[in-house]
Write a protein that holds these residues in place. Structure first.
Motif, PDB file in Angstrom:
ATOM      1  N   TYR A 130      98.401  54.756  28.344  1.00 27.57           N
ATOM      2  CA  TYR A 130      99.679  54.160  28.730  1.00 27.57           C
ATOM      3  C   TYR A 130      99.652  52.640  28.796  1.00 27.57           C
ATOM      4  CZ  TYR A 130      97.558  53.821  33.415  1.00 27.57           C
ATOM      5  OH  TYR A 130      96.736  53.517  34.479  1.00 27.57           O
ATOM      6  N   ALA A 131      98.465  52.008  28.842  1.00 24.34           N
ATOM      7  CA  ALA A 131      98.393  50.559  28.949  1.00 24.34           C
ATOM      8  C   ALA A 131      96.991  50.092  28.598  1.00 24.34           C
ATOM      9  CB  ALA A 131      98.765  50.094  30.355  1.00 24.34           C
ATOM     10  N   VAL A 132      96.883  48.802  28.318  1.00 27.70           N
ATOM     11  CA  VAL A 132      95.596  48.150  28.093  1.00 27.70           C
ATOM     12  C   VAL A 132      95.481  47.009  29.094  1.00 27.70           C
ATOM     13  CG1 VAL A 132      94.123  46.939  26.455  1.00 27.70           C
ATOM     14  CG2 VAL A 132      95.678  48.725  25.640  1.00 27.70           C
ATOM     15  N   GLY A 133      94.451  47.049  29.926  1.00 30.02           N
ATOM     16  CA  GLY A 133      94.321  46.073  30.995  1.00 30.02           C
ATOM     17  C   GLY A 133      93.563  44.824  30.593  1.00 30.02           C
ATOM     18  N   ARG A 134      93.690  43.785  31.440  1.00 30.15           N
ATOM     19  CA  ARG A 134      92.966  42.530  31.255  1.00 30.15           C
ATOM     20  C   ARG A 134      92.451  42.036  32.598  1.00 30.15           C
ATOM     21  NH1 ARG A 134      95.561  37.963  27.560  1.00 30.15           N
ATOM     22  NH2 ARG A 134      93.424  37.207  27.887  1.00 30.15           N
ATOM     23  N   LEU A 135      91.433  41.198  32.541  1.00 32.90           N
ATOM     24  CA  LEU A 135      90.880  40.577  33.737  1.00 32.90           C
ATOM     25  C   LEU A 135      91.429  39.166  33.898  1.00 32.90           C
ATOM     26  CD1 LEU A 135      87.095  41.536  33.429  1.00 32.90           C
ATOM     27  CD2 LEU A 135      88.746  42.490  35.044  1.00 32.90           C
ATOM     28  N   ALA A 136      91.393  38.674  35.142  1.00 32.60           N
ATOM     29  CA  ALA A 136      91.786  37.301  35.430  1.00 32.60           C
ATOM     30  C   ALA A 136      90.785  36.688  36.397  1.00 32.60           C
ATOM     31  CB  ALA A 136      93.185  37.244  36.024  1.00 32.60           C
ATOM     32  N   LEU A 137      90.484  35.426  36.199  1.00 27.40           N
ATOM     33  CA  LEU A 137      89.713  34.639  37.163  1.00 27.40           C
ATOM     34  C   LEU A 137      90.709  34.024  38.134  1.00 27.40           C
ATOM     35  CD1 LEU A 137      86.997  33.306  38.036  1.00 27.40           C
ATOM     36  CD2 LEU A 137      87.566  31.441  36.452  1.00 27.40           C
ATOM     37  N   VAL A 138      90.474  34.190  39.431  1.00 26.95           N
ATOM     38  CA  VAL A 138      91.453  33.740  40.421  1.00 26.95           C
ATOM     39  C   VAL A 138      90.770  32.943  41.525  1.00 26.95           C
ATOM     40  CG1 VAL A 138      92.925  35.740  39.991  1.00 26.95           C
ATOM     41  CG2 VAL A 138      91.241  35.828  41.828  1.00 26.95           C
ATOM     42  N   TYR A 190      95.558  31.665  38.953  1.00 28.59           N
ATOM     43  CA  TYR A 190      94.859  32.631  38.110  1.00 28.59           C
ATOM     44  C   TYR A 190      94.786  32.136  36.678  1.00 28.59           C
ATOM     45  CZ  TYR A 190      99.152  34.304  35.832  1.00 28.59           C
ATOM     46  OH  TYR A 190     100.302  34.390  35.096  1.00 28.59           O
ATOM     47  N   LEU A 191      93.818  32.696  35.927  1.00 33.84           N
ATOM     48  CA  LEU A 191      93.669  32.408  34.519  1.00 33.84           C
ATOM     49  C   LEU A 191      93.232  33.695  33.831  1.00 33.84           C
ATOM     50  CD1 LEU A 191      93.497  30.233  32.206  1.00 33.84           C
ATOM     51  CD2 LEU A 191      91.062  30.072  32.762  1.00 33.84           C
ATOM     52  N   ALA A 192      93.990  34.138  32.835  1.00 34.82           N
ATOM     53  CA  ALA A 192      93.619  35.333  32.080  1.00 34.82           C
ATOM     54  C   ALA A 192      92.334  35.074  31.307  1.00 34.82           C
ATOM     55  CB  ALA A 192      94.740  35.723  31.121  1.00 34.82           C
ATOM     56  N   LEU A 193      91.424  36.056  31.332  1.00 38.20           N
ATOM     57  CA  LEU A 193      90.132  35.908  30.682  1.00 38.20           C
ATOM     58  C   LEU A 193      90.117  36.602  29.328  1.00 38.20           C
ATOM     59  CD1 LEU A 193      87.848  36.456  33.800  1.00 38.20           C
ATOM     60  CD2 LEU A 193      88.242  34.299  32.568  1.00 38.20           C
ATOM     61  N   PRO A 194      89.314  36.107  28.391  1.00 36.39           N
ATOM     62  CA  PRO A 194      89.253  36.715  27.055  1.00 36.39           C
ATOM     63  C   PRO A 194      88.772  38.163  27.114  1.00 36.39           C
ATOM     64  CG  PRO A 194      88.206  34.545  27.068  1.00 36.39           C
ATOM     65  CD  PRO A 194      88.465  34.900  28.503  1.00 36.39           C
ATOM     66  N   THR A 195      89.350  38.988  26.288  1.00 35.30           N
ATOM     67  CA  THR A 195      88.985  40.408  26.291  1.00 35.30           C
ATOM     68  C   THR A 195      87.686  40.691  25.542  1.00 35.30           C
ATOM     69  OG1 THR A 195      90.364  40.774  24.327  1.00 35.30           O
ATOM     70  CG2 THR A 195      91.384  41.124  26.483  1.00 35.30           C
ATOM     71  N   ASP A 196      87.191  39.721  24.782  1.00 34.05           N
ATOM     72  CA  ASP A 196      85.958  39.958  24.035  1.00 34.05           C
ATOM     73  C   ASP A 196      84.704  39.764  24.879  1.00 34.05           C
ATOM     74  OD1 ASP A 196      86.066  37.216  24.291  1.00 34.05           O
ATOM     75  OD2 ASP A 196      85.868  36.783  22.146  1.00 34.05           O
ATOM     76  N   LEU A 197      84.871  39.454  26.155  1.00 33.70           N
ATOM     77  CA  LEU A 197      83.726  39.265  27.044  1.00 33.70           C
ATOM     78  C   LEU A 197      83.337  40.551  27.774  1.00 33.70           C
ATOM     79  CD1 LEU A 197      84.584  35.776  28.606  1.00 33.70           C
ATOM     80  CD2 LEU A 197      82.876  36.285  26.838  1.00 33.70           C
ATOM     81  N   HIS A 198      84.064  41.622  27.513  1.00 35.51           N
ATOM     82  CA  HIS A 198      83.780  42.894  28.182  1.00 35.51           C
ATOM     83  C   HIS A 198      84.344  44.041  27.357  1.00 35.51           C
ATOM     84  CE1 HIS A 198      87.991  43.206  29.463  1.00 35.51           C
ATOM     85  NE2 HIS A 198      87.916  41.923  29.775  1.00 35.51           N
ATOM     86  N   ILE A 258      88.011  29.568  31.031  1.00 33.45           N
ATOM     87  CA  ILE A 258      87.683  30.860  30.436  1.00 33.45           C
ATOM     88  C   ILE A 258      86.181  31.061  30.245  1.00 33.45           C
ATOM     89  CG2 ILE A 258      89.917  31.100  29.307  1.00 33.45           C
ATOM     90  CD1 ILE A 258      88.617  30.265  26.694  1.00 33.45           C
ATOM     91  N   GLU A 259      85.391  30.022  30.251  1.00 34.33           N
ATOM     92  CA  GLU A 259      83.941  30.168  30.117  1.00 34.33           C
ATOM     93  C   GLU A 259      83.241  30.170  31.480  1.00 34.33           C
ATOM     94  OE1 GLU A 259      82.671  27.087  27.484  1.00 34.33           O
ATOM     95  OE2 GLU A 259      83.494  28.077  25.709  1.00 34.33           O
ATOM     96  N   LEU A 260      84.024  30.115  32.547  1.00 32.95           N
ATOM     97  CA  LEU A 260      83.527  30.121  33.921  1.00 32.95           C
ATOM     98  C   LEU A 260      82.589  28.956  34.220  1.00 32.95           C
ATOM     99  CD1 LEU A 260      84.821  32.947  33.688  1.00 32.95           C
ATOM    100  CD2 LEU A 260      82.999  33.815  35.135  1.00 32.95           C
ATOM    101  N   ASN A 261      82.824  27.824  33.582  1.00 28.08           N
ATOM    102  CA  ASN A 261      82.011  26.636  33.858  1.00 28.08           C
ATOM    103  C   ASN A 261      82.238  26.121  35.273  1.00 28.08           C
ATOM    104  OD1 ASN A 261      80.696  26.430  31.332  1.00 28.08           O
ATOM    105  ND2 ASN A 261      82.547  25.559  30.417  1.00 28.08           N
ATOM    106  N   GLY A 262      83.455  26.287  35.783  1.00 34.60           N
ATOM    107  CA  GLY A 262      83.730  25.888  37.160  1.00 34.60           C
ATOM    108  C   GLY A 262      82.923  26.702  38.148  1.00 34.60           C
ATOM    109  N   LEU A 263      82.805  28.001  37.881  1.00 33.73           N
ATOM    110  CA  LEU A 263      81.999  28.864  38.740  1.00 33.73           C
ATOM    111  C   LEU A 263      80.524  28.481  38.652  1.00 33.73           C
ATOM    112  CD1 LEU A 263      81.862  31.327  40.612  1.00 33.73           C
ATOM    113  CD2 LEU A 263      81.740  32.770  38.567  1.00 33.73           C
ATOM    114  N   LYS A 264      80.063  28.198  37.442  1.00 32.02           N
ATOM    115  CA  LYS A 264      78.675  27.773  37.260  1.00 32.02           C
ATOM    116  C   LYS A 264      78.399  26.482  38.021  1.00 32.02           C
ATOM    117  CE  LYS A 264      78.425  29.826  32.631  1.00 32.02           C
ATOM    118  NZ  LYS A 264      78.344  29.543  31.172  1.00 32.02           N
TER     119      LYS A 264
END
Length: 266
Positions: A109-117, A215-223, A128-134
């Motif tokens: 019924y749907a395709v989900g996505r992740l977000a960094l918040v 929030y920032l939507a994250l690329p789907t190719d990372l998972h 999107i590369e999580l450099n801020g988290l690093k």
């Protein structure tokens, strides 16, 4: 990893979204039995809207409980009287179907996505590369970071995959706060007691979240993919069957799109 239950018990944190496993019932006046629906926590806001629209159009009621897909599978296998499961990962439907707990393979019924918040007062920069988290980790400024429990919540499992792919998983182990489901992870990510988290985009998009966080939507190719599938249980009522069909309608698909979901090919 720190247990969310232990950590937040003493805080008395108000559940901003009311997203714990709490029934959501449509209000139409109807004497027919109300089917119990189990739904992944990440679709809370979208499905609440869909339930309201379904009731307005049909006059029928459904009662929805939200939680983690893995926990619902266990409950159904132990006799929980749900008539439908909307899973956050299609493998859970396949697992139930294999042992005869669903009517066939169900429907995606749907395709989900992740977000960094992050909360609005957080020092975490979103990218999107999580450099801020690093950078926060390197500076010793990251205290806590929230995701759903990867052992039974698909969005937590995909968050773990993403963090491993970016080389952050091991370093984050002592900082992680695990939500029992995706909605709890969202609550904790903006509670002010964490610097941020990785949660479903569908929750981050909601106005209730945006009032308190970024929030920032994250690329789907990372998972791996988050293909969300639903299925009826063998003894589903006619009301549950009608709701199942409604969830495949253009009206319902439009609501899923509004909350950031991708749609499967019809």
């Amino acid at each position: 990893m720190q247990s969310l239950t232990r950590f937040f018990h003493s805080l008395g944190f108000a559940l901003l979204f009311c997203l714990a496993v709490v029934p959501s019932t449509s209000r139409a006046a109807d004497n027919a039995p109300i089917p119990a629906i189990a739904a992944a926590a990440n679709i809370k806001f979208a499905l609440d809207d869909i339930v309201k629209n379904f009731t307005a159009e049909t006059g029928l009621k459904v009662r929805v409980s939200y939680g983690s897909s893995g926990n619902f599978v266990a409950q159904i296998q132990h006799g929980a009287p749900f008539e439908m499961l909307l899973s956050a990962d299609e493998r859970y439907i396949a697992e139930l179907n294999k042992v005869g707990f669903t009517q066939g393979e169900g429907v995606q019924y749907a395709v989900g996505r992740l977000a960094l918040v992050a909360p609005k007062n957080s020092p975490l920069a979103l990218d999107i590369e999580l450099n801020g988290l690093k950078a926060l980790l390197a500076a010793g400024q990251l205290e806590r970071f929230a995701i759903a429990n990867p052992d039974h919540a698909p969005y937590g499992e995909r968050a773990r995959e993403l963090l491993k792919k970016l080389g952050l998983w091991d370093e984050l182990q002592t900082k992680l706060i695990l939500g029992e489901n995706a909605s709890q992870a969202a609550q904790f990510a903006i509670s002010g007691s964490t610097q941020g988290g990785i949660i479903p985009l569908s929750l981050a998009i909601a106005p209730q979240f945006q009032a308190l966080g970024h929030y920032l939507a994250l690329p789907t190719d990372l998972h791996g993919p988050l293909n969300q599938r639903m299925a009826l249980m063998p003894k589903a009522s006619s009301t549950a069957e009608r709701f199942y069909q409604y969830l495949q309608s253009d009206a319902a698909r439009a609501v899923f799109t509004q909350y950031g979901f991708g749609l499967p090919v019809s």
